[in-house]
Design a protein around this motif. Structure first.
Motif, PDB file in Angstrom:
ATOM      1  N   THR A 232     -64.883  53.684 -75.171  1.00 32.76           N
ATOM      2  CA  THR A 232     -63.396  54.051 -75.244  1.00 32.76           C
ATOM      3  C   THR A 232     -62.906  54.587 -74.065  1.00 32.76           C
ATOM      4  OG1 THR A 232     -64.060  56.295 -75.949  1.00 32.76           O
ATOM      5  CG2 THR A 232     -63.846  54.832 -77.729  1.00 32.76           C
ATOM      6  N   VAL A 233     -61.300  54.234 -74.118  1.00 34.80           N
ATOM      7  CA  VAL A 233     -60.574  54.709 -72.989  1.00 34.80           C
ATOM      8  C   VAL A 233     -59.407  55.712 -73.474  1.00 34.80           C
ATOM      9  CG1 VAL A 233     -58.957  54.066 -71.131  1.00 34.80           C
ATOM     10  CG2 VAL A 233     -60.814  52.593 -71.526  1.00 34.80           C
ATOM     11  N   ASP A 234     -59.497  57.121 -73.061  1.00 38.20           N
ATOM     12  CA  ASP A 234     -58.493  58.004 -73.543  1.00 38.20           C
ATOM     13  C   ASP A 234     -57.522  58.343 -72.640  1.00 38.20           C
ATOM     14  OD1 ASP A 234     -59.817  58.066 -76.125  1.00 38.20           O
ATOM     15  OD2 ASP A 234     -60.717  59.891 -75.564  1.00 38.20           O
ATOM     16  N   GLN A 235     -56.222  58.441 -73.057  1.00 38.57           N
ATOM     17  CA  GLN A 235     -54.938  58.942 -71.954  1.00 38.57           C
ATOM     18  C   GLN A 235     -54.901  60.286 -72.344  1.00 38.57           C
ATOM     19  OE1 GLN A 235     -50.851  58.176 -72.781  1.00 38.57           O
ATOM     20  NE2 GLN A 235     -50.959  56.755 -71.155  1.00 38.57           N
ATOM     21  N   THR A 236     -54.751  61.220 -71.516  1.00 38.69           N
ATOM     22  CA  THR A 236     -54.446  62.466 -71.818  1.00 38.69           C
ATOM     23  C   THR A 236     -53.289  62.889 -71.115  1.00 38.69           C
ATOM     24  OG1 THR A 236     -56.713  63.332 -71.865  1.00 38.69           O
ATOM     25  CG2 THR A 236     -55.032  65.015 -71.513  1.00 38.69           C
ATOM     26  N   THR A 237     -52.266  63.465 -71.921  1.00 41.45           N
ATOM     27  CA  THR A 237     -50.819  63.716 -71.527  1.00 41.45           C
ATOM     28  C   THR A 237     -50.731  65.233 -71.553  1.00 41.45           C
ATOM     29  OG1 THR A 237     -49.885  61.431 -72.147  1.00 41.45           O
ATOM     30  CG2 THR A 237     -48.359  63.155 -71.846  1.00 41.45           C
ATOM     31  N   LYS A 320     -60.039  58.875 -68.900  1.00 42.18           N
ATOM     32  CA  LYS A 320     -61.157  59.009 -69.037  1.00 42.18           C
ATOM     33  C   LYS A 320     -61.974  57.826 -69.837  1.00 42.18           C
ATOM     34  CE  LYS A 320     -61.734  62.461 -72.446  1.00 42.18           C
ATOM     35  NZ  LYS A 320     -62.074  63.868 -72.845  1.00 42.18           N
ATOM     36  N   ILE A 321     -62.926  57.415 -69.485  1.00 41.11           N
ATOM     37  CA  ILE A 321     -63.720  56.421 -69.951  1.00 41.11           C
ATOM     38  C   ILE A 321     -64.916  57.123 -70.729  1.00 41.11           C
ATOM     39  CG2 ILE A 321     -65.344  54.249 -69.952  1.00 41.11           C
ATOM     40  CD1 ILE A 321     -63.525  53.247 -67.754  1.00 41.11           C
ATOM     41  N   LYS A 322     -65.158  57.008 -72.002  1.00 43.53           N
ATOM     42  CA  LYS A 322     -66.372  57.576 -72.793  1.00 43.53           C
ATOM     43  C   LYS A 322     -67.150  56.046 -73.368  1.00 43.53           C
ATOM     44  CE  LYS A 322     -64.039  59.692 -76.069  1.00 43.53           C
ATOM     45  NZ  LYS A 322     -63.513  60.501 -76.958  1.00 43.53           N
ATOM     46  N   VAL A 323     -68.723  56.505 -72.911  1.00 48.79           N
ATOM     47  CA  VAL A 323     -69.572  55.462 -73.265  1.00 48.79           C
ATOM     48  C   VAL A 323     -70.705  56.154 -74.442  1.00 48.79           C
ATOM     49  CG1 VAL A 323     -71.562  54.020 -72.568  1.00 48.79           C
ATOM     50  CG2 VAL A 323     -69.605  54.181 -70.967  1.00 48.79           C
ATOM     51  N   ASN A 324     -70.492  55.537 -75.524  1.00 45.23           N
ATOM     52  CA  ASN A 324     -71.383  56.169 -76.526  1.00 45.23           C
ATOM     53  C   ASN A 324     -72.436  55.022 -76.910  1.00 45.23           C
ATOM     54  OD1 ASN A 324     -68.916  57.732 -76.874  1.00 45.23           O
ATOM     55  ND2 ASN A 324     -70.237  58.504 -78.630  1.00 45.23           N
ATOM     56  N   LEU A 325     -73.928  55.375 -77.041  1.00 42.25           N
ATOM     57  CA  LEU A 325     -74.898  54.738 -77.626  1.00 42.25           C
ATOM     58  C   LEU A 325     -75.178  55.167 -79.309  1.00 42.25           C
ATOM     59  CD1 LEU A 325     -77.724  55.238 -75.124  1.00 42.25           C
ATOM     60  CD2 LEU A 325     -75.873  53.538 -75.106  1.00 42.25           C
ATOM     61  N   MET A 326     -75.007  54.064 -79.952  1.00 46.12           N
ATOM     62  CA  MET A 326     -75.092  54.232 -81.507  1.00 46.12           C
ATOM     63  C   MET A 326     -76.353  53.968 -81.790  1.00 46.12           C
ATOM     64  SD  MET A 326     -71.773  54.640 -81.832  1.00 46.12           S
ATOM     65  CE  MET A 326     -71.450  54.126 -83.673  1.00 46.12           C
ATOM     66  N   VAL A 327     -77.154  55.154 -82.169  1.00 51.02           N
ATOM     67  CA  VAL A 327     -78.623  55.073 -81.995  1.00 51.02           C
ATOM     68  C   VAL A 327     -79.061  55.195 -83.659  1.00 51.02           C
ATOM     69  CG1 VAL A 327     -80.889  56.315 -81.750  1.00 51.02           C
ATOM     70  CG2 VAL A 327     -78.817  56.372 -80.048  1.00 51.02           C
ATOM     71  N   GLN A 338     -73.636  60.364 -75.227  1.00 50.52           N
ATOM     72  CA  GLN A 338     -72.584  60.083 -74.661  1.00 50.52           C
ATOM     73  C   GLN A 338     -72.292  60.310 -73.269  1.00 50.52           C
ATOM     74  OE1 GLN A 338     -68.472  60.472 -76.929  1.00 50.52           O
ATOM     75  NE2 GLN A 338     -68.244  62.280 -75.456  1.00 50.52           N
ATOM     76  N   VAL A 339     -71.665  59.674 -72.238  1.00 51.73           N
ATOM     77  CA  VAL A 339     -71.114  60.281 -70.916  1.00 51.73           C
ATOM     78  C   VAL A 339     -69.610  59.929 -70.914  1.00 51.73           C
ATOM     79  CG1 VAL A 339     -73.427  59.950 -69.965  1.00 51.73           C
ATOM     80  CG2 VAL A 339     -71.828  58.084 -70.031  1.00 51.73           C
ATOM     81  N   GLU A 340     -68.930  60.542 -69.799  1.00 48.34           N
ATOM     82  CA  GLU A 340     -67.613  60.596 -69.672  1.00 48.34           C
ATOM     83  C   GLU A 340     -67.454  60.182 -68.293  1.00 48.34           C
ATOM     84  OE1 GLU A 340     -65.290  63.628 -70.906  1.00 48.34           O
ATOM     85  OE2 GLU A 340     -65.893  63.235 -73.195  1.00 48.34           O
ATOM     86  N   LEU A 341     -66.602  59.186 -67.979  1.00 49.14           N
ATOM     87  CA  LEU A 341     -66.127  58.925 -66.477  1.00 49.14           C
ATOM     88  C   LEU A 341     -64.748  59.191 -66.309  1.00 49.14           C
ATOM     89  CD1 LEU A 341     -68.159  55.679 -66.249  1.00 49.14           C
ATOM     90  CD2 LEU A 341     -68.863  57.731 -64.910  1.00 49.14           C
ATOM     91  N   PRO A 342     -64.204  59.650 -65.277  1.00 48.40           N
ATOM     92  CA  PRO A 342     -62.602  59.711 -64.943  1.00 48.40           C
ATOM     93  C   PRO A 342     -62.342  58.191 -64.565  1.00 48.40           C
ATOM     94  CG  PRO A 342     -64.030  60.636 -63.091  1.00 48.40           C
ATOM     95  CD  PRO A 342     -65.017  60.411 -64.060  1.00 48.40           C
ATOM     96  N   LEU A 343     -61.094  57.997 -64.852  1.00 46.21           N
ATOM     97  CA  LEU A 343     -60.606  56.537 -64.395  1.00 46.21           C
ATOM     98  C   LEU A 343     -59.130  56.898 -63.939  1.00 46.21           C
ATOM     99  CD1 LEU A 343     -60.319  53.513 -64.875  1.00 46.21           C
ATOM    100  CD2 LEU A 343     -59.356  53.765 -67.100  1.00 46.21           C
ATOM    101  N   ILE A 344     -58.765  56.023 -62.847  1.00 46.45           N
ATOM    102  CA  ILE A 344     -57.543  56.211 -62.213  1.00 46.45           C
ATOM    103  C   ILE A 344     -57.011  54.820 -62.423  1.00 46.45           C
ATOM    104  CG2 ILE A 344     -56.219  56.566 -60.075  1.00 46.45           C
ATOM    105  CD1 ILE A 344     -58.612  58.441 -59.139  1.00 46.45           C
ATOM    106  N   LEU A 345     -56.024  54.582 -63.174  1.00 45.89           N
ATOM    107  CA  LEU A 345     -55.038  53.380 -63.201  1.00 45.89           C
ATOM    108  C   LEU A 345     -53.615  53.582 -62.606  1.00 45.89           C
ATOM    109  CD1 LEU A 345     -55.455  52.637 -67.230  1.00 45.89           C
ATOM    110  CD2 LEU A 345     -56.388  51.256 -65.145  1.00 45.89           C
ATOM    111  N   MET A 346     -53.504  52.582 -61.653  1.00 49.22           N
ATOM    112  CA  MET A 346     -52.235  52.586 -60.939  1.00 49.22           C
ATOM    113  C   MET A 346     -51.758  51.266 -60.681  1.00 49.22           C
ATOM    114  SD  MET A 346     -52.655  55.476 -58.131  1.00 49.22           S
ATOM    115  CE  MET A 346     -50.996  55.739 -58.023  1.00 49.22           C
ATOM    116  N   ASN A 347     -50.483  51.148 -60.125  1.00 50.64           N
ATOM    117  CA  ASN A 347     -49.868  49.800 -59.682  1.00 50.64           C
ATOM    118  C   ASN A 347     -50.356  49.481 -58.114  1.00 50.64           C
ATOM    119  OD1 ASN A 347     -48.244  48.844 -61.838  1.00 50.64           O
ATOM    120  ND2 ASN A 347     -47.229  50.787 -61.538  1.00 50.64           N
ATOM    121  N   PRO A 348     -50.684  48.168 -57.914  1.00 51.43           N
ATOM    122  CA  PRO A 348     -51.157  47.822 -56.579  1.00 51.43           C
ATOM    123  C   PRO A 348     -49.828  48.034 -55.713  1.00 51.43           C
ATOM    124  CG  PRO A 348     -50.902  45.968 -57.661  1.00 51.43           C
ATOM    125  CD  PRO A 348     -50.750  47.013 -58.831  1.00 51.43           C
TER     126      PRO A 348
END
Length: 366
Positions: A232-237, A320-327, A338-348
């Protein structure tokens, strides 16, 4: 050939000209706003003419202002007197020269320098039934007829001409910095061995619309089976200007039917692409500022510089990106690895001449 944007006041006395509506934040400085106002003195009734640049945060419907509630808060503004001529005498640029040719002898040039500590343009996506201007941070160039430069004065709309412009920021040049990585080791009840999950990204910054490869490594030492992987990708505002209003919305949820048997390993890249097109109905989602009905994208990450006042930025956006294993546990599926990764999205950053007249929205000079 340069495309010219213009707006005429209701009484016809003022015409505002701009050569572009996107202004780039280069971190050290921001593109100046260079414009021209055509003024007909015969229609002024002895009053003065001003031009104003305002950065404001809009957090309610404009039509409610009539009942005495203000739903627009100025973050920063600056006034210049154009007529009668005062102290503002800008150094004329090729942009001014082009616009002055359009305006003729009654043209008056102006330049606004945008401070680097102001936010970039952000729009909060309205719901399907919402009317009026969207909430968010915007920049507005306005020329108007008045006796004094008073931001609180209620101006007659026929005495004003205004254009919304955007302050935008491009991703910094690639520095070769490695992408983020996260891992977890999880044990389950009735199992003496754990599941190891590691997720990483290839790079630090991604452009809107580009595929994102999420590298997933699993070492399953248990007797349990991983039935699928959910990304999943979550946007926090974080609306920091007027309240502590912080919320998170999921902009992508994708399941991959990857089975990882007991006592086995897994190593694969899973590709995702978070897009605004898949989130058109989500009210309050942060988008890069838009002009009328022009296409836009999910909001770019807010880049915080050292020493910046967070509240002045109005709206902070992060991902942030969340990766979940369904066990599979005793016939039931649990998703607590679950682990979480920060994600930076921008325009080139556009290359060459496109950098000056951005992304083809205005036509490149020859």
């Amino acid at each position: 050939f340069l495309r010219v944007y213009k707006k005429t006041s209701g009484n016809g006395a003022l015409i505002l000209y701009l050569g572009k509506r996107d202004y780039v934040d280069h971190v050290q400085n921001v593109d100046p706003i260079e414009g021209v106002v055509k003024i007909d003195p015969a229609d002024l009734g002895g009053k003065k003419v001003f031009v104003q640049l305002a950065c404001a945060f809009r957090y309610g419907r404009e039509d409610l202002d009539v009942i005495g509630l203000s739903f627009r808060k100025d973050i920063w503004f600056k006034h210049l007197q154009l007529y009668p001529a005062a102290d503002h005498k800008p150094t004329l640029t090729p942009m001014h020269d082009c616009l002055l040719k359009k305006a003729g002898e009654q043209g008056h040039a102006f330049t606004f320098d945008i401070p680097v500590n102001l936010p970039c343009s952000v729009t909060l996506q309205p719901g399907p039934d919402d009317a009026g201007k969207a909430c968010g941070v915007d920049f507005e160039v306005k020329t108007y007829i008045s006796d004094v430069a008073d931001p609180e004065e209620q101006l007659d709309k026929k005495d004003t001409a205004r254009l919304i412009v955007r302050k935008i920021q491009f991703a910094p040049d690639a520095t070769g910095a490695p992408g983020p990585k996260a891992d977890i080791c999880k044990s389950f009840m009735m199992s003496d061995k754990p599941v190891h999950l590691e997720a990483s990204l290839d790079k630090e910054i991604y452009y809107h619309g580009d595929p994102i490869n999420v590298n997933v490594k699993v070492k399953n030492e248990t007797t349990k089976t991983v039935t699928k992987i959910k990304v999943t990708v979550d946007q926090t505002t974080d609306v920091v200007l007027y309240s502590a209003d912080k919320y998170t919305k999921t902009v992508l949820c994708q399941e991959f039917g990857e089975t990882i048997d007991a006592n086995s390993t897994f190593d694969k890249s899973l590709t995702i692409i978070p897009l605004l097109a898949d989130n058109k109905e989500k009210r309050g989602l942060a988008l890069d500022g838009r002009l009328k009905d022009e296409d836009t994208n999910l909001a770019s990450n807010t880049i915080m510089r050292d020493g910046m006042d967070k509240e002045v930025l109005g709206i902070l956006v992060s991902y942030k990106i969340k990766v979940n294993l369904m066990v599979l546990l005793g016939g039931l599926t649990a998703s607590d690895v679950q682990v979480e990764l920060p994600l930076i999205l921008m325009n080139p950053k556009p290359q060459g001449k496109k950098l000056e007249y951005l992304l083809g929205r205005t036509i490149n000079k020859k």
